[in-house]
Design an enzyme around this catalytic site. Sequence first.
Site, PDB file in Angstrom:
ATOM      1  N   SER A  30      15.407  15.244   0.262  1.00 38.46           N
ATOM      2  CA  SER A  30      16.438  14.354   0.777  1.00 38.46           C
ATOM      3  C   SER A  30      15.838  13.184   1.547  1.00 38.46           C
ATOM      4  CB  SER A  30      17.379  15.126   1.705  1.00 38.46           C
ATOM      5  OG  SER A  30      18.364  14.271   2.237  1.00 38.46           O
ATOM      6  N   GLU A  71       2.091   1.557  -3.404  1.00 35.87           N
ATOM      7  CA  GLU A  71       0.976   1.988  -4.247  1.00 35.87           C
ATOM      8  C   GLU A  71       0.719   3.498  -4.106  1.00 35.87           C
ATOM      9  OE1 GLU A  71      -3.256  -0.017  -5.243  1.00 35.87           O
ATOM     10  OE2 GLU A  71      -2.939   0.455  -3.123  1.00 35.87           O
ATOM     11  N   ARG A 101       0.832  -1.205   0.000  1.00 35.12           N
ATOM     12  CA  ARG A 101       0.000   0.000   0.000  1.00 35.12           C
ATOM     13  C   ARG A 101       0.869   1.259   0.000  1.00 35.12           C
ATOM     14  NH1 ARG A 101      -3.298  -2.291  -2.280  1.00 35.12           N
ATOM     15  NH2 ARG A 101      -5.082  -3.292  -1.345  1.00 35.12           N
TER      16      ARG A 101
END
EC number: 4.2.1.104
Length: 154
Positions: A126, A103, A100
């Site tokens: 960064s 995703e 997830r």
Amino acid sequence: MSLATLDATQHPNLPQSSQTLFSAKATKKLTFEQIAQHIGRNEVAAAAIFYGQAKASPEDIEKLSSLLDIPTPVLEEQLGGFPDRGRSVEMPPKEPLIYRLYEIVQNYGYAYKAVLNEKFGDGIMSAISFSTKVEKETDADGNNWAVITLRGKW
């Protein structure tokens, strides 16, 4: 109280230090929040040390040794080098929560990039000068929400 533990069969690429640290964590029945408080870091940073994804300072090693009853020389040997970051997760990830997160970047990555470029100009955020934290929110209906903050120098 739930404790995060390590199933080494699910994570064959983790360093030896991960097994050492997680075994002691389970024996002591400590959460990452408790460990983080003891070593003076946030809980995500503490967990990253356990997974071999963050470098432990000499002070971290001393404090972990004391808290977890692991001899300091063992931790110095196992944590004294530089982390081999990124080797623990196959891509794409199979573990549902990790997937997830992947995703989210897959779906929103270019949107994040566009908005960040508009706000900061050309550049990158960064991951070295970086901090992150996880918080829990409960809404008026009693639903729990995960709040993940990513803070990186531009």
